[in-house]
Scaffold this motif. Sequence first.
Motif, PDB file in Angstrom:
ATOM      1  N   UNK A 181       0.805  -1.223   0.000  1.00 17.94           N
ATOM      2  CA  UNK A 181       0.000   0.000   0.000  1.00 17.94           C
ATOM      3  C   UNK A 181       0.834   1.267   0.000  1.00 17.94           C
ATOM      4  N   UNK A 182       0.178   2.373   0.288  1.00 12.63           N
ATOM      5  CA  UNK A 182       0.849   3.670   0.312  1.00 12.63           C
ATOM      6  C   UNK A 182       1.645   3.827   1.599  1.00 12.63           C
ATOM      7  N   UNK A 183       2.238   5.016   1.769  1.00 16.11           N
ATOM      8  CA  UNK A 183       3.025   5.280   2.972  1.00 16.11           C
ATOM      9  C   UNK A 183       2.162   5.047   4.210  1.00 16.11           C
ATOM     10  N   UNK A 201      -4.159  -3.871   7.837  1.00 16.51           N
ATOM     11  CA  UNK A 201      -3.094  -2.969   8.280  1.00 16.51           C
ATOM     12  C   UNK A 201      -1.835  -3.738   8.700  1.00 16.51           C
ATOM     13  N   UNK A 202      -2.007  -4.793   9.479  1.00 18.05           N
ATOM     14  CA  UNK A 202      -0.844  -5.560   9.937  1.00 18.05           C
ATOM     15  C   UNK A 202      -0.163  -6.281   8.785  1.00 18.05           C
ATOM     16  N   UNK A 203      -0.954  -6.807   7.864  1.00 19.62           N
ATOM     17  CA  UNK A 203      -0.374  -7.490   6.712  1.00 19.62           C
ATOM     18  C   UNK A 203       0.401  -6.525   5.831  1.00 19.62           C
ATOM     19  N   UNK A 204      -0.091  -5.304   5.678  1.00 21.66           N
ATOM     20  CA  UNK A 204       0.610  -4.302   4.870  1.00 21.66           C
ATOM     21  C   UNK A 204       1.925  -3.895   5.528  1.00 21.66           C
ATOM     22  N   UNK A 205       1.873  -3.691   6.850  1.00 20.50           N
ATOM     23  CA  UNK A 205       3.093  -3.318   7.561  1.00 20.50           C
ATOM     24  C   UNK A 205       4.114  -4.454   7.514  1.00 20.50           C
ATOM     25  N   UNK A 206       3.632  -5.685   7.683  1.00 19.61           N
ATOM     26  CA  UNK A 206       4.528  -6.838   7.647  1.00 19.61           C
ATOM     27  C   UNK A 206       5.140  -7.010   6.257  1.00 19.61           C
ATOM     28  N   UNK A 207       4.362  -6.749   5.231  1.00 19.81           N
ATOM     29  CA  UNK A 207       4.859  -6.822   3.860  1.00 19.81           C
ATOM     30  C   UNK A 207       5.999  -5.825   3.658  1.00 19.81           C
ATOM     31  N   UNK A 208       5.771  -4.602   4.092  1.00 16.09           N
ATOM     32  CA  UNK A 208       6.776  -3.550   3.923  1.00 16.09           C
ATOM     33  C   UNK A 208       8.057  -3.880   4.695  1.00 16.09           C
ATOM     34  N   UNK A 209       7.899  -4.373   5.933  1.00 14.63           N
ATOM     35  CA  UNK A 209       9.076  -4.698   6.742  1.00 14.63           C
ATOM     36  C   UNK A 209       9.814  -5.903   6.171  1.00 14.63           C
ATOM     37  N   UNK A 210       9.094  -6.918   5.741  1.00 16.98           N
ATOM     38  CA  UNK A 210       9.755  -8.115   5.204  1.00 16.98           C
ATOM     39  C   UNK A 210      10.559  -7.768   3.957  1.00 16.98           C
ATOM     40  N   UNK A 211      10.044  -6.877   3.130  1.00 19.62           N
ATOM     41  CA  UNK A 211      10.787  -6.457   1.943  1.00 19.62           C
ATOM     42  C   UNK A 211      11.985  -5.599   2.331  1.00 19.62           C
ATOM     43  N   UNK A 212      11.828  -4.752   3.348  1.00 19.26           N
ATOM     44  CA  UNK A 212      12.945  -3.936   3.835  1.00 19.26           C
ATOM     45  C   UNK A 212      14.059  -4.840   4.351  1.00 19.26           C
ATOM     46  N   UNK A 213      13.690  -5.886   5.074  1.00 20.69           N
ATOM     47  CA  UNK A 213      14.684  -6.822   5.593  1.00 20.69           C
ATOM     48  C   UNK A 213      15.410  -7.543   4.463  1.00 20.69           C
ATOM     49  N   UNK A 214      14.668  -7.933   3.469  1.00 19.10           N
ATOM     50  CA  UNK A 214      15.278  -8.661   2.355  1.00 19.10           C
ATOM     51  C   UNK A 214      16.280  -7.784   1.606  1.00 19.10           C
ATOM     52  N   UNK A 215      15.951  -6.515   1.432  1.00 20.56           N
ATOM     53  CA  UNK A 215      16.838  -5.585   0.714  1.00 20.56           C
ATOM     54  C   UNK A 215      18.051  -5.205   1.558  1.00 20.56           C
ATOM     55  N   UNK A 216      17.861  -5.087   2.882  1.00 17.00           N
ATOM     56  CA  UNK A 216      18.907  -4.535   3.738  1.00 17.00           C
ATOM     57  C   UNK A 216      19.735  -5.572   4.496  1.00 17.00           C
ATOM     58  N   UNK A 217      19.430  -6.847   4.316  1.00 12.02           N
ATOM     59  CA  UNK A 217      20.312  -7.843   4.902  1.00 12.02           C
ATOM     60  C   UNK A 217      19.766  -8.633   6.068  1.00 12.02           C
ATOM     61  N   UNK A 218      18.481  -8.578   6.322  1.00 12.83           N
ATOM     62  CA  UNK A 218      17.885  -9.417   7.348  1.00 12.83           C
ATOM     63  C   UNK A 218      17.955  -8.839   8.747  1.00 12.83           C
ATOM     64  N   UNK A 219      17.844  -9.702   9.760  1.00 15.86           N
ATOM     65  CA  UNK A 219      17.791  -9.238  11.148  1.00 15.86           C
ATOM     66  C   UNK A 219      18.962  -8.344  11.556  1.00 15.86           C
ATOM     67  N   UNK A 220      20.129  -8.590  10.992  1.00 16.44           N
ATOM     68  CA  UNK A 220      21.281  -7.759  11.336  1.00 16.44           C
ATOM     69  C   UNK A 220      21.044  -6.296  11.023  1.00 16.44           C
ATOM     70  N   UNK A 235      16.642   8.324  11.260  1.00 14.47           N
ATOM     71  CA  UNK A 235      16.119   7.186  10.514  1.00 14.47           C
ATOM     72  C   UNK A 235      16.585   7.266   9.063  1.00 14.47           C
ATOM     73  N   UNK A 236      16.819   6.127   8.435  1.00 13.17           N
ATOM     74  CA  UNK A 236      17.136   6.151   7.006  1.00 13.17           C
ATOM     75  C   UNK A 236      15.943   6.628   6.199  1.00 13.17           C
ATOM     76  N   UNK A 237      16.205   7.115   5.019  1.00 15.48           N
ATOM     77  CA  UNK A 237      15.137   7.665   4.176  1.00 15.48           C
ATOM     78  C   UNK A 237      14.042   6.643   3.913  1.00 15.48           C
ATOM     79  N   UNK A 238      14.417   5.363   3.849  1.00 15.02           N
ATOM     80  CA  UNK A 238      13.428   4.326   3.537  1.00 15.02           C
ATOM     81  C   UNK A 238      12.377   4.167   4.626  1.00 15.02           C
ATOM     82  N   UNK A 239      12.651   4.698   5.821  1.00 18.54           N
ATOM     83  CA  UNK A 239      11.690   4.589   6.920  1.00 18.54           C
ATOM     84  C   UNK A 239      11.051   5.920   7.264  1.00 18.54           C
ATOM     85  N   UNK A 240      11.355   6.958   6.488  1.00 20.13           N
ATOM     86  CA  UNK A 240      10.804   8.273   6.806  1.00 20.13           C
ATOM     87  C   UNK A 240       9.629   8.627   5.901  1.00 20.13           C
ATOM     88  N   UNK A 241       8.956   7.616   5.379  1.00 23.16           N
ATOM     89  CA  UNK A 241       7.810   7.871   4.494  1.00 23.16           C
ATOM     90  C   UNK A 241       6.709   8.585   5.282  1.00 23.16           C
TER      91      UNK A 241
END
Length: 248
Positions: A181-183, A201-220, A235-241
């Motif tokens: 979804x949107x920001x 709402x929770x599924x959208x947030x989880x989707x966004x976080x799971x993709x962020x983790x995949x791009x940025x290297x996981x739990x680390x 905060x990094x720009x990717x989280x300042x939406x």
Amino acid sequence: MSRRRRVWRWLPVVVTGLVAAAVAGIALAFPSLAATTCPTCYGMRQVRTGLYVESGLTADRERQVAQVIDAAGRRVADFYGGRRSSPDILACLTASCYRRIGGGGERGIAVLNRAIMLSPGGVNPVIASHEMSHVEVHTRLGSGAAPLPQWFDEGLAVVVSDDPRYLKPETAGDRCRVPEGEAPPRTLDEWLRTAKADPDAYAKAACRVSRWLRVNGGPGAVLELVEHVAGGGELPASLRAASRETPS
């Protein structure tokens, strides 16, 4: 002098009465705060350090609850590489118990990031680890750091708990069950309004976080982010939406 002595004699009684009235007021206005401060005062039984269950359970049922909490703790420790938080857990197996300690319609809730209350529907590893994730993140951030965006905090808790309601299995690659979804909403108030109006709402947030983790290297990447923010970093720009409009 005699009158002054009488005043001083009554002063401790008056102060005690005022304190008792204040405590009673807090208990009435914020029962969950009072219950997590003194679980045994609300009919909870301490099974071990940090774990309280409602009185009257069999020994086998108490062990089952403890096993659930241990499993949830392992999920959190596995993701964060250990745990720094140790919240008290208040687990209710009946609706009356959960109402008594101040619970509402939720399955579980973190109280002031130092305790977790679980409803009958929340005594399972998914819900327990979801709430534990919130407490772990906030413990690592510390009291002086800026909070993470609420959508990130909630989506991260879904990922840590591996909640199948909102995420596909890890083997799926892209774990999103719905488009992100949107920001999303950044503040707690915005999140609560959005989650109430949007069942995804929770599924959208989880989707966004799971993709962020995949791009940025996981739990680390989460650990680095939390350490960075705890140290006063931005905060990094990717989280300042910017937050999107709350559904009406």
